[in-house]
Design an enzyme around this catalytic site. Structure first.
Site, PDB file in Angstrom:
ATOM      1  N   GLU A 465       0.836  -1.207   0.000  1.00  0.00           N
ATOM      2  CA  GLU A 465       0.000   0.000   0.000  1.00  0.00           C
ATOM      3  C   GLU A 465       0.868   1.254   0.000  1.00  0.00           C
ATOM      4  OE1 GLU A 465      -2.905  -0.371  -0.862  1.00  0.00           O
ATOM      5  OE2 GLU A 465      -3.120  -2.504  -0.415  1.00  0.00           O
ATOM      6  N   HIS A 471       3.312   6.380  -5.486  1.00  0.00           N
ATOM      7  CA  HIS A 471       2.839   6.714  -6.837  1.00  0.00           C
ATOM      8  C   HIS A 471       2.002   8.002  -6.779  1.00  0.00           C
ATOM      9  CE1 HIS A 471       1.073   4.691 -10.760  1.00  0.00           C
ATOM     10  NE2 HIS A 471       1.832   5.716 -11.029  1.00  0.00           N
TER      11      HIS A 471
HETATM   12 ZN    ZN Z   1      -2.628  -2.745  -4.765  1.00  0.00          ZN
END
Ligand code: ZN
Length: 675
Positions: A465, A471
């Site tokens: 996560e 990202h």
């Molecule tokens: Zn994922």
């Protein structure tokens, strides 16, 4: 009195004013913000000026800010801390939102303006990013049905609205079943359970208001219970309850909902001119076609099944030696597999557990981000949505990058699983907006005063996560619609699954896996055994996953099944599903596929991304090590910072110089040596 959701947020970093809002604010806030968004849309399409990029695409990107301010905290709360009032609101909002979505995405006037820009695109002097946003906006409108008219147009609208209602119902039924079931354990039922399972079962009993110990359907409790409970009868009861979620008859049964969803998706694809839903869905994915997905899944299935069949024989022999003269059943697999793991790798989870403290694993994830990307983390004291949640400010060379929120513990109103979402996404159109990112997990909450301990799997989830969070946090684009994780579904798991690899870098755990009581680092040989064992039982893991992915893709290919449960059984039989393994998610609780559209005919994405993550991590190793600076730089420049700026295969090729094959994945799962 002003609605705190719609007021100017004067909170630190502009976080949602969680301390000031109440459930009563959401409905009026939503209505007001919807009215405002409608006015903004009208302004765009009724503009007498000819369409320009600014008065159409920019304006669309900026539309709906007030709605975002209401819904972003609302859906965060619904996911992490639901209650009957919030569930009622969710049921009220979902058809209205679907209708609003259609008003925008199926809007002929809007399409006409966007299409005019598209036809004129070469003359508009757009930046590459603007060109991409224009292309995606137009593609989105076409795929939503903006070009349809008459009956097809009206029917598609109805279909989408009904799908939204069904998706919400599916999720709520599942949550209801998960909440309703628990099994009280008498003292003689505790045989085999190590301390950490007992502690979790005790905490679960407290939450349920029961005495002693209980087993619930929370993954962080049911899985270790199945691994350790010596009571075969209780394992069977718990396992059957776990795998019956959504299929218990009565009001919360999801089976007919699944059938209706599949039929409506097929109709939706037909209305848009596609053969079936999978073809429609995959058109914009990296895989492009259902056949490409089947090919990948079958390349992995055969070696995985061969391995699982071998493993089933060993486990059955162990069980027979235990005096149980019966066939190996799904509720036996984890129990004997855990015993075998303890024998073969001389490692048992209970011995390991004190070394994997939640707080230290958070530090480990942060430290990797510091070494790779220069990010620094400072704990923040700000009001959040729940007392268990924590926040950090993320900076780089003194510059603010993001707010990161972690909400790690399981609780009654929290959806199962783990996920990452953005309360606010990065963008520059509205000013230099930096993201607010949240990681949600379902780790077992420790008793008061004891440290939270993780399994190795939990630690991996935490890293996963956090990879999604990176990202979002490293995003550096202008347009929100392509920022952060707004990429093809079968590409979005690359950053998350790639980040899991840093947990396997020995120097990381050497530093951060310290014993909760003694503070001693994990002994080197135990660390090695843990890393060796991490890839243990991959036949099982791969089989249960690929079975789910295959059922998902077949459900959405060709005609929709009248009875999904029958079709599920036929698909599994056709694949030669080993009898002692079941799907990781069976249809009645396959929330990835039925709670919404996100992972429908796209559950394969995890494996598609794994093909890339194995290959991408190899890029670091080839370049000189897990923390190689120039490879990290490339990863940030070509993947983590650019969101959906280009097609996924282009982004990957820019980073790696080529596309990957399936070999690195099979090797990573230890399945490359099976006959
Ligand atoms: Zn994922």
């Amino acid at each position: 009195m002003t609605n705190p959701l719609l007021a100017d947020w004067t909170t630190p970093f502009g976080l949602p004013p969680f301390a000031d809002m109440s459930d009563d604010d959401f409905a009026p806030g939503f209505e007001a913000s919807l009215t405002q968004a409608r006015a903004e849309l009208a302004e765009i399409i009724e503009n007498p000026e000819p369409p320009t990029f600014e008065n159409t695409i920019d304006a669309l990107e900026l539309m709906g800010e007030a709605m975002h301010k209401v819904l972003s905290p609302f859906y965060t709360l619904v996911g992490v801390d639901s209650n009957p009032a919030r569930e009622a609101l969710q049921r009220e909002f979902s058809p209205k939102l679907a209708a609003w979505g259609s008003e925008v995405s199926m809007n002929p006037e809007l399409f006409a303006r966007v299409d005019a820009l598209w036809q004129d695109r070469e003359k508009l002097k757009l930046t590459p990013e603007q060109m991409r946003v224009l292309e995606l906006t137009r593609r989105g409108l076409v795929r939503a049905g903006a070009q349809l008219d008459g009956f097809a147009f009206d029917r598609l609208k109805q279909v989408k609205e009904r799908l939204a209602v069904l998706g919400t119902q599916f999720t709520q039924n599942l949550l209801a079943d998960e909440r309703a079931w628990y099994m009280e354990l008498d003292p003689e039922d505790l045989e085999g359970l190590p301390d950490f399972v007992l502690a979790t079962a005790k905490a679960a009993a407290e939450e349920k208001g029961a005495e002693g110990h209980v087993v619930t359907l929370s993954r962080s409790l049911i899985v270790p219970f199945l691994q350790f409970s010596a009571r075969r009868d209780l394992r069977e009861r718990a396992y059957e309850a776990w795998t019956s979620r959504g299929a218990n008859g009565g009001e919360t049964d999801n089976r007919s909902i699944a059938a209706e969803i599949l039929a409506l998706r097929e109709e939706r694809a037909h209305l848009l001119g596609y053969d079936d839903f999978a073809t429609y869905k995959l058109e914009t994915e990296m895989a492009k076609t259902p056949d490409a997905v089947r090919k990948l899944l079958m390349e992995v299935w055969e070696p995985a099944k061969a391995q699982a069949d071998l493993d089933a024989q060993s486990l059955a022999a162990m069980m027979n030696n235990d005096g149980v003269n019966d066939a190996l059943e799904p509720w036996d697999w984890r129990y004997y597999s855990e015993k075998r793991r303890a024998e073969e790798h001389d490692l048992d989870e209970a011995e390991l557990k004190p070394y994997l403290q939640l707080d230290r694993m958070i530090e480990a994830a942060f430290d990797c981000a510091t070494r790779l990307f220069g990010l620094e983390f400072k704990a923040l004291d700000v009001p959040l949505h729940h007392p268990d949640a924590r926040a950090w400010e993320v900076t780089r060379k003194g510059e603010h990058i993001a707010v990161f929120i972690g909400d790690y513990f399981a609780r009654g109103g929290k959806r199962s699983g783990a996920w990452c979402s953005a309360l606010r996404s990065q963008q520059k159109l509205r000013g230099d907006i930096r993201p607010h990112v949240i990681n949600v997990c379902n780790f077992a909450k420790p008793a008061k005063g004891s440290p939270a301990l993780l399994s190795y799997d939990d630690a991996r989830t935490l890293f996963h996560e956090f990879g999604h969070a990176l990202h979002q946090m490293l995003s550096n684009v202008t347009y929100e619609s392509i920022s952060g994780t707004s990429v093809a579904r079968d590409f979005v798991e690359l950053p998350s699954q790639l980040f899991e690899h840093w947990l396997e870098v020995p120097e990381v755990l050497q530093k951060y896996a310290t014993h909760a009581e003694t503070g001693e680092p994990m002994p080197a040989d135990m660390l090695q055994r843990m890393l060796d064992a991490a890839n243990y039982d991959q036949g099982f893991a791969t089989v249960e996953y690929v079975a789910s992915a295959m059922v998902d893709i077949e459900f959405h290919s060709g005609d929709a099944p009248e009875d999904p449960m029958t079709m599920q059984a036929e698909i599994l039989e056709g694949m030669g599903m080993p009898p002692a393994i079941r799907m990781r998610h069976a249809t009645p609780h396959f929330a990835h596929v039925f709670a919404g559209d996100g992972y429908s005919s796209a559950y394969y994405s995890y494996m598609w991304s794994e093909v890339m993550d194995a290959d991408a991590f190899a890029a670091f190793e080839e370049a000189g090590g897990a923390f190689d600076a120039s490879t990290a730089r490339k990863l940030e420049d070509h993947i983590l910072s650019v969101g959906g700026l280009r097609e996924a295969d282009e982004l990957y090729t820019e980073f790696r110089g080529r596309l990957p094959g399936v070999e690195a994945l099979l090797k990573g799962r230890g399945l490359d040596k099976v006959a």
